[in-house]
Design an enzyme around this catalytic site. Structure first.
Site, PDB file in Angstrom:
ATOM      1  N   TYR A 159       0.950  -1.195  -0.116  1.00  0.00           N
ATOM      2  CA  TYR A 159       0.484  -0.039   0.397  1.00  0.00           C
ATOM      3  C   TYR A 159       0.789   1.541  -0.292  1.00  0.00           C
ATOM      4  CZ  TYR A 159      -2.728   3.783   1.485  1.00  0.00           C
ATOM      5  OH  TYR A 159      -3.702   4.780   2.000  1.00  0.00           O
ATOM      6  N   LYS A 163       1.131   3.984  -3.151  1.00  0.00           N
ATOM      7  CA  LYS A 163       1.051   5.778  -2.871  1.00  0.00           C
ATOM      8  C   LYS A 163       2.220   6.367  -3.034  1.00  0.00           C
ATOM      9  CE  LYS A 163      -3.066   6.767  -1.764  1.00  0.00           C
ATOM     10  NZ  LYS A 163      -3.825   7.054  -2.684  1.00  0.00           N
TER      11      LYS A 163
HETATM   12  N1  LIG Z   1      -8.744   6.848   5.264  1.00  0.00           N
HETATM   13  C1  LIG Z   1      -7.135   7.341   5.651  1.00  0.00           C
HETATM   14  O1  LIG Z   1      -7.075   7.771   6.528  1.00  0.00           O
HETATM   15  C2  LIG Z   1      -6.288   7.910   4.578  1.00  0.00           C
HETATM   16  C3  LIG Z   1      -5.287   8.966   4.920  1.00  0.00           C
HETATM   17  C4  LIG Z   1      -4.585   8.668   3.941  1.00  0.00           C
HETATM   18  C5  LIG Z   1      -4.921   9.279   2.690  1.00  0.00           C
HETATM   19  N2  LIG Z   1      -6.101   8.069   2.023  1.00  0.00           N
HETATM   20  C6  LIG Z   1      -6.922   8.055   0.529  1.00  0.00           C
HETATM   21  O2  LIG Z   1      -7.580   8.165   0.751  1.00  0.00           O
HETATM   22  C7  LIG Z   1      -8.764   7.694  -1.177  1.00  0.00           C
HETATM   23  C8  LIG Z   1      -9.669   7.800   0.161  1.00  0.00           C
HETATM   24  O3  LIG Z   1     -10.298   6.568   1.102  1.00  0.00           O
HETATM   25  P1  LIG Z   1     -11.198   5.988   1.428  1.00  0.00           P
HETATM   26  O4  LIG Z   1     -10.199   6.171   3.234  1.00  0.00           O
HETATM   27  O5  LIG Z   1     -12.054   7.100   1.075  1.00  0.00           O
HETATM   28  O6  LIG Z   1     -11.145   4.783   1.368  1.00  0.00           O
HETATM   29  P2  LIG Z   1     -12.411   4.268   1.052  1.00  0.00           P
HETATM   30  O7  LIG Z   1     -11.755   2.888   1.165  1.00  0.00           O
HETATM   31  O8  LIG Z   1     -13.319   3.766   2.025  1.00  0.00           O
HETATM   32  O9  LIG Z   1     -12.291   3.989  -0.645  1.00  0.00           O
HETATM   33  C9  LIG Z   1     -12.320   4.127  -1.939  1.00  0.00           C
HETATM   34  C10 LIG Z   1     -13.119   4.634  -2.788  1.00  0.00           C
HETATM   35  O10 LIG Z   1     -12.406   3.824  -3.955  1.00  0.00           O
HETATM   36  C11 LIG Z   1     -12.906   2.926  -4.674  1.00  0.00           C
HETATM   37  N3  LIG Z   1     -12.153   2.331  -5.606  1.00  0.00           N
HETATM   38  C12 LIG Z   1     -11.686   0.963  -5.499  1.00  0.00           C
HETATM   39  N4  LIG Z   1     -11.127   0.273  -6.466  1.00  0.00           N
HETATM   40  C13 LIG Z   1     -11.563   1.135  -6.963  1.00  0.00           C
HETATM   41  C14 LIG Z   1     -11.354   1.341  -8.225  1.00  0.00           C
HETATM   42  N5  LIG Z   1     -10.493  -0.084  -9.176  1.00  0.00           N
HETATM   43  N6  LIG Z   1     -12.241   2.069  -9.616  1.00  0.00           N
HETATM   44  C15 LIG Z   1     -13.156   2.646  -8.920  1.00  0.00           C
HETATM   45  N7  LIG Z   1     -12.920   3.479  -7.881  1.00  0.00           N
HETATM   46  C16 LIG Z   1     -12.426   2.415  -7.010  1.00  0.00           C
HETATM   47  C17 LIG Z   1     -13.568   2.402  -3.576  1.00  0.00           C
HETATM   48  O11 LIG Z   1     -14.678   1.796  -4.181  1.00  0.00           O
HETATM   49  C18 LIG Z   1     -14.396   3.060  -2.477  1.00  0.00           C
HETATM   50  O12 LIG Z   1     -15.584   4.036  -2.342  1.00  0.00           O
HETATM   51  C19 LIG Z   1      -7.719   6.778  -0.752  1.00  0.00           C
HETATM   52  O13 LIG Z   1      -7.093   7.194  -2.085  1.00  0.00           O
HETATM   53  C20 LIG Z   1      -6.942   6.546   0.143  1.00  0.00           C
HETATM   54  O14 LIG Z   1      -5.497   5.996   0.122  1.00  0.00           O
HETATM   55  C21 LIG Z   1      -6.704   7.522   3.061  1.00  0.00           C
HETATM   56  C1  LIG Z   2      -3.832   0.112  18.503  1.00  0.00           C
HETATM   57  C2  LIG Z   2      -3.007  -0.514  17.735  1.00  0.00           C
HETATM   58  C3  LIG Z   2      -1.644  -1.272  17.668  1.00  0.00           C
HETATM   59  C4  LIG Z   2      -4.037  -1.184  17.005  1.00  0.00           C
HETATM   60  C5  LIG Z   2      -3.348  -1.538  14.943  1.00  0.00           C
HETATM   61  C6  LIG Z   2      -3.898   0.262  14.759  1.00  0.00           C
HETATM   62  C7  LIG Z   2      -3.504   0.785  13.196  1.00  0.00           C
HETATM   63  C8  LIG Z   2      -4.709  -0.556  12.681  1.00  0.00           C
HETATM   64  C9  LIG Z   2      -3.563   1.503  12.778  1.00  0.00           C
HETATM   65  C10 LIG Z   2      -2.717   2.648  13.443  1.00  0.00           C
HETATM   66  C11 LIG Z   2      -2.248   3.749  12.068  1.00  0.00           C
HETATM   67  C12 LIG Z   2      -3.203   3.155  11.414  1.00  0.00           C
HETATM   68  C13 LIG Z   2      -3.081   4.129   9.817  1.00  0.00           C
HETATM   69  C14 LIG Z   2      -3.054   5.738   9.591  1.00  0.00           C
HETATM   70  O1  LIG Z   2      -3.896   6.217  10.279  1.00  0.00           O
HETATM   71  C15 LIG Z   2      -2.939   6.075   8.182  1.00  0.00           C
HETATM   72  C16 LIG Z   2      -2.863   5.563   7.772  1.00  0.00           C
HETATM   73  C17 LIG Z   2      -2.742   6.128   6.180  1.00  0.00           C
HETATM   74  C18 LIG Z   2      -4.098   6.028   5.138  1.00  0.00           C
HETATM   75  O2  LIG Z   2      -3.272   6.358   4.307  1.00  0.00           O
HETATM   76  C19 LIG Z   2      -4.093   4.099   5.378  1.00  0.00           C
HETATM   77  C20 LIG Z   2      -4.880   4.291   6.797  1.00  0.00           C
HETATM   78  C21 LIG Z   2      -3.719   4.456   7.615  1.00  0.00           C
HETATM   79  C22 LIG Z   2      -2.588   3.521   6.937  1.00  0.00           C
HETATM   80  C23 LIG Z   2      -4.605   4.228   8.946  1.00  0.00           C
HETATM   81  C24 LIG Z   2      -4.952   2.486   9.187  1.00  0.00           C
HETATM   82  C25 LIG Z   2      -4.892   1.092  11.089  1.00  0.00           C
HETATM   83  C26 LIG Z   2      -3.627   1.714  11.520  1.00  0.00           C
HETATM   84  C27 LIG Z   2      -2.436   0.968  10.608  1.00  0.00           C
END
Ligand SMILES: NC(=O)c1ccc[n+]([C@@H]2O[C@H](COP(=O)([O-])OP(=O)(O)OC[C@H]3O[C@@H](n4cnc5c(N)ncnc54)[C@H](O)[C@@H]3O)[C@@H](O)[C@H]2O)c1
Ligand SMILES: CC(C)CCC[C@@H](C)[C@H]1CC[C@H]2[C@@H]3[C@H](O)C=C4C[C@@H](O)CC[C@]4(C)[C@H]3CC[C@]12C
Length: 374
Positions: A159, A163
């Site tokens: 992952y 990114k």
């Molecule tokens: N959640 C976080 O903490 C976090 C932190 C940093 C960055 N991001 C980034 O933000 C973006 C959104 O994340 P999120 O947390 O909302 O995730 P999410 O899984 O809730 O949303 C992702 C969406 O992308 C869609 N998707 C997946 N594969 C696809 C494909 N092949 N074609 C079209 N759509 C597709 C999914 O159906 C989903 O609705 C991602 O790019 C993720 O890397 C998320």
């Molecule tokens: C109490 C812990 C040991 C239990 C595990 C927590 C773990 C699931 C959490 C910790 C950190 C979290 C990630 C972090 O906030 C940042 C991101 C970046 C983003 O691009 C996608 C989500 C992610 C990976 C979070 C996922 C959940 C994590 C790993």
């Protein structure tokens, strides 16, 4: 993009518009972008909530499509002015094969770039992640750093690697000529851990605690800071970035911006407690209740089980060596680059961000739901 006339004449496309962040993005655009004429919401799975948005003044066009299929992306982009590309597979648990993560996150992003070039869409905002940079596998802290802070980015996991690769593609595409001869203008936004309404993992922690009599057990030292940012502010930052890319192309084109707001610097669990505390959950222990080596052993066992059972079933657990190291490595940002470059100020202060999330958790309390990573 003509910034001078205020009429609603712009067409936006949001990929991944039905995800957790995507829903915030779509609603924030509809509320905060007066020049929007049409909003195309592109996703593999369309949310039923989109229907409720249709009677509004902006044309909302749901598009069921797959970013890995170049033809889907070209068809969706034709005639669009701006694309906000946030579709992606968020997987740090080994749910998907690394090749699938690559195909969606990297190849999908390349498809979006090529579609911009082919159709003449000039503005692209990419949702990257803090993980495009770190934390790295050496456990180096990134303590309240900014976009210029030196840091050794080492990616071993699918992952974060995807990114970082996708972000690079987006930044390198800045300046490419799109159909009609104008230059493509791109930038990437890097959220830290996003929280807010719709944050499934927060709900998972809530339900886990409920089953344990209302308690969570501390596993990470309180001194380890983990960056968090409210989904509404991340969405707002995308609105502003997209709006300003046209008039500030020289400043913003090819740039990365961390997403930030007033959310407090805390450990992952202490931050969760800010939300779950008002929902009746407590956190046991001022120090981790299990020594790190035991947690590491558990995480390694989970990884081993995943490998062992792979031919039969995809076994996933919340804690694996990667998620454990993520939670145990300080990674926080302190920057004002987005303010300097495109006048970003958080739309929601900390109290409001917290309260909105707390209210959402409370409304979801009784709702049954999957616990995918139990
Ligand atoms: N959640 C976080 O903490 C976090 C932190 C940093 C960055 N991001 C980034 O933000 C973006 C959104 O994340 P999120 O947390 O909302 O995730 P999410 O899984 O809730 O949303 C992702 C969406 O992308 C869609 N998707 C997946 N594969 C696809 C494909 N092949 N074609 C079209 N759509 C597709 C999914 O159906 C989903 O609705 C991602 O790019 C993720 O890397 C998320
Ligand atoms: C109490 C812990 C040991 C239990 C595990 C927590 C773990 C699931 C959490 C910790 C950190 C979290 C990630 C972090 O906030 C940042 C991101 C970046 C983003 O691009 C996608 C989500 C992610 C990976 C979070 C996922 C959940 C994590 C790993």
């Amino acid at each position: 993009m003509d910034m001078t006339d205020g009429g609603p004449d712009l067409v936006y496309l949001v990929t991944g518009g039905c995800g957790f962040l995507g829903e915030h993005m779509v609603k924030t655009l509809l509320e905060m972008e007066p020049r929007l004429r049409e909003l195309r919401v592109f996703d593999l799975h369309l949310g039923p909530w989109l229907e409720a948005l249709k009677p509004g003044p902006v044309q909302v066009t749901p598009i069921q499509g797959d970013v890995t299929r170049a033809e889907d992306v070209v068809a969706a982009l034709a005639g669009a002015d701006v694309v906000i590309h946030m579709a992606g597979l968020v997987d740090v648990w080994g749910l998907n094969d690394p090749e699938v993560i690559y195909r969606v996150n990297v190849q999908g992003t390349q498809n979006v770039i090529e579609a911009c070039v082919q159709t003449g869409t000039q503005f692209l905002v990419y949702t990257s992640s803090m993980e495009a940079l770190g934390p790295n596998t050496k456990g180096h802290p990134f303590y309240r750093g900014n976009e210029d802070t030196p840091y050794e980015a080492i990616h071993t996991q699918p992952y974060p690697r995807s990114k970082a690769q996708a972000e690079r593609l987006v930044l390198e595409a800045n300046g490419r000529k799109v159909r009609g001869g104008l230059p493509l203008v791109t930038c990437a936004l890097r959220p830290t851990g996003i929280y807010g309404e719709g944050h499934q993992l927060m709900l998972d922690f809530y339900r886990k605690a409920q089953r344990a009599g209302g308690w969570l057990f501390r596993t990470v030292p309180a001194s380890v800071e983990h960056g968090r940012v409210y989904a509404g502010n991340v969405a707002w930052m995308h609105v502003l970035a997209a709006r300003e890319l046209g008039s500030r192309a020289t400043t913003m084109g090819g740039q990365v911006y961390f997403c930030y707001d007033d959310s407090p610097y805390k450990s992952y669990e202490d931050f969760n407690l800010e939300i779950l505390g008002p929902c009746g959950i407590g956190l046991l222990g001022t120090q981790p209740l299990l020594p790190y080596f035991l947690l590491f052993l558990l995480a390694t066992l989970n990884a081993f089980l995943q490998w062992l059972l792979r031919p039969l079933v995809v076994y996933t657990a919340l804690i694996n060596p990667y998620t454990l190291s993520l939670a145990n490595t300080t990674f926080t940002v302190q920057t004002d680059k987005a303010r300097r470059h495109f006048d970003y100020q958080p739309l929601y202060g900390w109290e409001e961000s917290r309260d909105r999330t707390v209210s959402w958790v409370k409304t979801r309390k009784g709702c049954p739901g999957p616990l995918p990573r139990d």
